[in-house]
Design an enzyme around this catalytic site. Structure first.
Site, mmCIF file in Angstrom:
data_model
loop_
_atom_site.group_PDB
_atom_site.id
_atom_site.type_symbol
_atom_site.label_atom_id
_atom_site.label_comp_id
_atom_site.label_asym_id
_atom_site.label_seq_id
_atom_site.Cartn_x
_atom_site.Cartn_y
_atom_site.Cartn_z
ATOM 1 N N ASP A 75 0.830 -1.215 0.000
ATOM 2 C CA ASP A 75 0.000 0.000 0.000
ATOM 3 C C ASP A 75 0.859 1.258 0.000
ATOM 4 O O ASP A 75 0.442 2.300 0.515
ATOM 5 C CB ASP A 75 -0.922 0.050 1.228
ATOM 6 C CG ASP A 75 -1.981 -1.034 1.196
ATOM 7 O OD1 ASP A 75 -2.266 -1.534 0.105
ATOM 8 O OD2 ASP A 75 -2.520 -1.361 2.260
ATOM 9 N N CYS A 88 -17.713 -16.724 -6.778
ATOM 10 C CA CYS A 88 -18.851 -16.015 -6.185
ATOM 11 C C CYS A 88 -20.194 -16.481 -6.747
ATOM 12 O O CYS A 88 -21.216 -16.444 -6.044
ATOM 13 C CB CYS A 88 -18.710 -14.502 -6.406
ATOM 14 S SG CYS A 88 -17.439 -13.724 -5.388
ATOM 15 N N CYS A 91 -22.837 -10.002 0.136
ATOM 16 C CA CYS A 91 -22.082 -8.800 0.527
ATOM 17 C C CYS A 91 -22.784 -7.528 0.069
ATOM 18 O O CYS A 91 -22.774 -6.512 0.773
ATOM 19 C CB CYS A 91 -20.662 -8.864 -0.028
ATOM 20 S SG CYS A 91 -20.554 -8.999 -1.837
ATOM 21 N N CYS A 132 -24.363 -4.726 3.102
ATOM 22 C CA CYS A 132 -23.644 -3.461 3.298
ATOM 23 C C CYS A 132 -24.558 -2.414 3.943
ATOM 24 O O CYS A 132 -25.595 -2.061 3.376
ATOM 25 C CB CYS A 132 -23.116 -2.942 1.965
ATOM 26 S SG CYS A 132 -22.223 -1.378 2.120
ATOM 27 N N CYS A 144 -18.952 4.153 1.647
ATOM 28 C CA CYS A 144 -18.367 3.046 2.419
ATOM 29 C C CYS A 144 -17.960 3.511 3.825
ATOM 30 O O CYS A 144 -17.304 4.541 3.990
ATOM 31 C CB CYS A 144 -17.148 2.502 1.675
ATOM 32 S SG CYS A 144 -16.301 1.162 2.538
ATOM 33 N N CYS A 184 -15.007 -1.191 8.614
ATOM 34 C CA CYS A 184 -16.218 -2.011 8.617
ATOM 35 C C CYS A 184 -15.872 -3.362 8.015
ATOM 36 O O CYS A 184 -15.143 -3.437 7.016
ATOM 37 C CB CYS A 184 -17.320 -1.329 7.808
ATOM 38 S SG CYS A 184 -18.853 -2.278 7.680
ATOM 39 N N CYS A 196 -19.141 -6.902 4.953
ATOM 40 C CA CYS A 196 -19.146 -7.672 3.708
ATOM 41 C C CYS A 196 -18.289 -8.925 3.819
ATOM 42 O O CYS A 196 -18.533 -9.925 3.134
ATOM 43 C CB CYS A 196 -18.690 -6.805 2.528
ATOM 44 S SG CYS A 196 -17.013 -6.146 2.675
ATOM 45 N N CYS A 243 -19.732 -13.194 4.016
ATOM 46 C CA CYS A 243 -19.255 -13.978 2.871
ATOM 47 C C CYS A 243 -19.141 -15.460 3.211
ATOM 48 O O CYS A 243 -18.441 -15.834 4.158
ATOM 49 C CB CYS A 243 -17.900 -13.457 2.398
ATOM 50 S SG CYS A 243 -17.230 -14.383 1.000
#
Length: 382
Positions: free
Chosen positions: A142, A196, A202, A206, A222, A249, A252, A256
């Site tokens: 990152d 998926c 998800c 949310c 978000c 958060c 999601c 899953c």
């Protein structure tokens, strides 16, 4: 240089070295990410990045890792589990007196740890190749404009789920990603099949409906963006939906189905800090800036600063069940900053509205009891 090396053997060594350094999986891909460029541009054009100006500033450079380190031929992508044994998801989310912190941020900031391990992996490769020539490598976590998720997918670490996170069949999504750019033409791994299917759990779960389409996040909605990246005022429409989530958060990920297979971390550094594990909101709100900086030293939470920390907690206190001491605590924080005052004002109004509702509910219950008592005392034909 490369023709003197058994690159297939080296690739196997790299994966073994990576696992010995604490990575659960290591994959290798080329630098061809040009197909991701139009997708990123379309996302930016819709302003889904919000105030994250750096997303637009570096733009298509993200799809060209060879420009970050000239001569780069391969991206070595790694993943490391971070889910702690005592995650306490439900017990924290379901208690409005407590503050919920995204599970990745409960321990030590992962950036430095992963970067150090990636540097060690690069050093091992360098040592292995030292009799032939110098190699060039550079670790990223990152820390630069690089598309880590598409790289991880190309390297076979998983697929991008509809929540935009990388999913792995054996490990779910509770892991960090990192990359090592290198100038060796190593053999590449193959992507895995997406898993998926028709699941939209998800998207449905949310709280703020930030997943505006499969695989597409409007960051402006978000909760992770609102509590971490957004520097100013949290839009009022989202505040009641945030509940007690004060830093990030995980909803999601929690919903899953693939996270049934999530693996717990072996890294002690990712274990929850006592002061951040199931913390009481009023305790956190009482921290002054010195306490905040001291307690969050070495934590990812420190990057938002004390003011935004109080802003986020103010919203959570506004969403908590009514308590007199919550209103008192909020009132004591007035005057620190206009932005914070706005959130405190909202939170106090929320608390007072909840108190009125509780009083009405109590009065209604008392009235019903009184009616029943009166009816029991009347004659049968009354």
């Amino acid at each position: 240089m490369a023709h003197h090396l058994d690159l297939n053997q080296l690739a196997q060594h790299i994966k073994q070295w990576g696992q010995s350094l604490g990575f659960q999986q290591v994959g290798i891909c080329d630098t061809g990410l040009s197909a991701e460029g139009p997708k990123l541009q379309a996302w930016l054009d819709k302003q889904y990045h919000g105030e994250m100006a750096w997303m637009a500033r570096y733009g298509m450079l993200r799809a060209r890792p060879h420009e970050l380190l000239p001569g780069t031929l391969r991206v070595i992508s790694v993943r490391m589990n971070y889910l702690p044994a005592e995650a306490s998801f439900a017990s924290t989310l379901n208690n409005s007196d407590l503050g919920y912190i995204s599970r990745y941020a409960l321990g030590r900031d992962y950036h430095k740890l992963l970067r150090q391990r990636l540097k060690k992996l690069g050093d091992k490769i360098q040592t292995y190749c030292s009799d032939i020539n110098e190699i060039s490598f550079r670790p990223f976590v990152d820390s630069a404009p690089i598309m880590e998720r598409p790289s991880a997918v190309k390297a076979g670490l998983g697929w991008v789920g509809k929540h935009s996170l990388v999913l792995n069949r054996e490990a779910g999504s509770w892991f960090f990603l990192g990359e090592l750019l290198i100038d060796l033409p190593l053999p590449i791994d193959q992507p895995v099949q997406e898993g998926c299917g028709r699941c939209v759990a998800c998207i449905t779960i949310c709280p703020t409906q930030a997943i505006v389409a499969p695989y597409t996040i409007d960051a402006r909605r978000c909760i992770s963006y609102l509590t971490i990246e957004l520097e100013g005022t949290i839009p009022e429409e989202f505040r009641p939906l945030m509940g007690n989530r004060i830093y990030g958060c995980d909803d999601c990920q929690l919903i899953c189905p693939w996270n049934r297979f999530a693996q717990l971390t072996d890294e002690e550094d990712f274990s929850p800090r006592a002061s951040l594990h199931t913390p009481k909101l009023l305790d956190l709100f009482a921290w002054d800036e010195e306490q905040f900086l001291r307690i969050t030293a070495g934590s990812a939470i420190r990057r938002i600063g004390h003011l935004r920390w109080l802003r986020n907690i103010s919203v959570a206190l506004g969403n908590a069940d009514y308590q007199d001491n919550i209103v008192l605590a909020l009132e004591k924080r007035r005057g620190l900053h206009p932005m914070l005052d706005e959130h405190i004002e909202w939170a106090v109004n929320q608390q007072l509205t909840r108190r009125v509702a509780q009083e009405v509910q109590v009065q209604s219950a008392q009235k019903k009891r009184l009616v029943r008592v009166v009816k029991r005392g009347l004659p049968r034909d009354a």
